[in-house]
Design a protein around this motif. Sequence first.
Motif, PDB file in Angstrom:
ATOM      1  N   ALA A  86       6.057 -11.378  16.068  1.00 53.73           N
ATOM      2  CA  ALA A  86       6.455 -10.248  16.890  1.00 53.73           C
ATOM      3  C   ALA A  86       5.362  -9.183  16.842  1.00 53.73           C
ATOM      4  N   ARG A  87       5.127  -8.559  17.970  1.00 59.58           N
ATOM      5  CA  ARG A  87       4.096  -7.527  18.028  1.00 59.58           C
ATOM      6  C   ARG A  87       4.656  -6.247  17.450  1.00 59.58           C
ATOM      7  N   ARG A  88       3.916  -5.695  16.521  1.00 58.31           N
ATOM      8  CA  ARG A  88       4.369  -4.471  15.868  1.00 58.31           C
ATOM      9  C   ARG A  88       3.846  -3.263  16.620  1.00 58.31           C
ATOM     10  N   ARG A  89       4.683  -2.317  16.812  1.00 64.69           N
ATOM     11  CA  ARG A  89       4.293  -1.032  17.380  1.00 64.69           C
ATOM     12  C   ARG A  89       4.358  -0.033  16.246  1.00 64.69           C
ATOM     13  N   MET A  90       3.246   0.625  16.022  1.00 61.16           N
ATOM     14  CA  MET A  90       3.187   1.521  14.873  1.00 61.16           C
ATOM     15  C   MET A  90       4.027   2.778  15.091  1.00 61.16           C
ATOM     16  N   SER A  91       3.578   3.682  15.961  1.00 60.16           N
ATOM     17  CA  SER A  91       4.315   4.929  16.115  1.00 60.16           C
ATOM     18  C   SER A  91       4.559   5.278  17.572  1.00 60.16           C
ATOM     19  N   SER A  92       4.269   4.383  18.463  1.00 54.90           N
ATOM     20  CA  SER A  92       4.476   4.688  19.871  1.00 54.90           C
ATOM     21  C   SER A  92       5.277   3.584  20.521  1.00 54.90           C
ATOM     22  N   SER A  93       5.830   3.905  21.631  1.00 54.91           N
ATOM     23  CA  SER A  93       6.557   2.894  22.381  1.00 54.91           C
ATOM     24  C   SER A  93       5.880   2.724  23.732  1.00 54.91           C
ATOM     25  N   VAL A  94       6.381   1.823  24.508  1.00 50.01           N
ATOM     26  CA  VAL A  94       5.781   1.552  25.813  1.00 50.01           C
ATOM     27  C   VAL A  94       5.874   2.798  26.689  1.00 50.01           C
ATOM     28  N   HIS A  95       6.986   3.512  26.603  1.00 42.00           N
ATOM     29  CA  HIS A  95       7.154   4.723  27.407  1.00 42.00           C
ATOM     30  C   HIS A  95       6.107   5.777  27.043  1.00 42.00           C
ATOM     31  N   ASP A  96       5.843   5.944  25.774  1.00 43.81           N
ATOM     32  CA  ASP A  96       4.855   6.925  25.350  1.00 43.81           C
ATOM     33  C   ASP A  96       3.461   6.550  25.843  1.00 43.81           C
ATOM     34  N   ASP A  97       3.137   5.265  25.816  1.00 43.42           N
ATOM     35  CA  ASP A  97       1.829   4.821  26.292  1.00 43.42           C
ATOM     36  C   ASP A  97       1.673   5.089  27.783  1.00 43.42           C
ATOM     37  N   ALA A  98       2.721   4.794  28.554  1.00 43.35           N
ATOM     38  CA  ALA A  98       2.664   5.032  29.996  1.00 43.35           C
ATOM     39  C   ALA A  98       2.563   6.525  30.283  1.00 43.35           C
ATOM     40  N   HIS A  99       3.285   7.326  29.508  1.00 39.44           N
ATOM     41  CA  HIS A  99       3.235   8.782  29.695  1.00 39.44           C
ATOM     42  C   HIS A  99       1.834   9.313  29.378  1.00 39.44           C
ATOM     43  N   GLU A 100       1.219   8.861  28.301  1.00 39.65           N
ATOM     44  CA  GLU A 100      -0.132   9.290  27.942  1.00 39.65           C
ATOM     45  C   GLU A 100      -1.147   8.860  28.994  1.00 39.65           C
ATOM     46  N   THR A 101      -1.002   7.647  29.493  1.00 38.35           N
ATOM     47  CA  THR A 101      -1.910   7.155  30.523  1.00 38.35           C
ATOM     48  C   THR A 101      -1.813   8.005  31.780  1.00 38.35           C
ATOM     49  N   ALA A 102      -0.590   8.315  32.199  1.00 43.22           N
ATOM     50  CA  ALA A 102      -0.399   9.136  33.398  1.00 43.22           C
ATOM     51  C   ALA A 102      -0.953  10.543  33.178  1.00 43.22           C
ATOM     52  N   LYS A 103      -0.759  11.081  31.970  1.00 38.90           N
ATOM     53  CA  LYS A 103      -1.260  12.425  31.683  1.00 38.90           C
ATOM     54  C   LYS A 103      -2.776  12.468  31.784  1.00 38.90           C
ATOM     55  N   TRP A 104      -3.468  11.492  31.184  1.00 38.99           N
ATOM     56  CA  TRP A 104      -4.926  11.507  31.204  1.00 38.99           C
ATOM     57  C   TRP A 104      -5.480  11.167  32.575  1.00 38.99           C
ATOM     58  N   GLU A 105      -4.736  10.403  33.355  1.00 38.48           N
ATOM     59  CA  GLU A 105      -5.162  10.133  34.724  1.00 38.48           C
ATOM     60  C   GLU A 105      -5.132  11.428  35.537  1.00 38.48           C
ATOM     61  N   LYS A 106      -4.073  12.237  35.360  1.00 32.91           N
ATOM     62  CA  LYS A 106      -3.980  13.524  36.069  1.00 32.91           C
ATOM     63  C   LYS A 106      -5.079  14.472  35.606  1.00 32.91           C
ATOM     64  N   ILE A 107      -5.358  14.496  34.315  1.00 31.62           N
ATOM     65  CA  ILE A 107      -6.421  15.354  33.792  1.00 31.62           C
ATOM     66  C   ILE A 107      -7.770  14.938  34.367  1.00 31.62           C
ATOM     67  N   THR A 108      -7.999  13.637  34.475  1.00 26.30           N
ATOM     68  CA  THR A 108      -9.256  13.128  35.023  1.00 26.30           C
ATOM     69  C   THR A 108      -9.426  13.550  36.478  1.00 26.30           C
ATOM     70  N   TYR A 109      -8.379  13.382  37.271  1.00 30.23           N
ATOM     71  CA  TYR A 109      -8.472  13.770  38.682  1.00 30.23           C
ATOM     72  C   TYR A 109      -8.657  15.279  38.828  1.00 30.23           C
ATOM     73  N   ALA A 110      -7.993  16.073  38.001  1.00 24.11           N
ATOM     74  CA  ALA A 110      -8.174  17.524  38.042  1.00 24.11           C
ATOM     75  C   ALA A 110      -9.616  17.889  37.676  1.00 24.11           C
ATOM     76  N   GLY A 111     -10.190  17.199  36.704  1.00 24.94           N
ATOM     77  CA  GLY A 111     -11.581  17.442  36.321  1.00 24.94           C
ATOM     78  C   GLY A 111     -12.548  17.073  37.432  1.00 24.94           C
ATOM     79  N   ILE A 112     -12.286  15.982  38.119  1.00 25.24           N
ATOM     80  CA  ILE A 112     -13.148  15.563  39.222  1.00 25.24           C
ATOM     81  C   ILE A 112     -13.123  16.608  40.335  1.00 25.24           C
ATOM     82  N   VAL A 113     -11.930  17.085  40.677  1.00 29.13           N
ATOM     83  CA  VAL A 113     -11.809  18.095  41.735  1.00 29.13           C
ATOM     84  C   VAL A 113     -12.506  19.380  41.312  1.00 29.13           C
TER      85      VAL A 113
END
Length: 97
Positions: free
Chosen positions: A23-50
């Motif tokens: 079984a794959r162990r998840r240390m301190s994050s869940s799938v939801h947290d990973d998706a939330h972090e990815t979306a957050k950094w994607e928004k930050i990246t686009y804001a930086g580009i603009v």
Amino acid sequence: MASAAAKSGLRSLAARVKVAAPARRRMSSSVHDDAHETAKWEKITYAGIVTCTLLAAYNLSKGHPHFDEPPAYPYLHIRNKEFPWGPNGLFETKDHH
């Protein structure tokens, strides 16, 4: 022939035996947290580009000074003999009269 039959038998045995994957162990994050972090950094990246694009457009649209003639320093354009193509350098546009 015997080795071919042994290989075939081992292959069919390996196909029948299913080993459970650990079984794959998840240390301190869940799938939801990973998706939330990815979306957050994607928004930050686009804001930086603009932001960078707008700052570059603003800086490039501002005027900058154009000087008529550079200072006549004595160590610039020392000509000891004429060029084969004339008194000017190959890429100079000044006329020497």
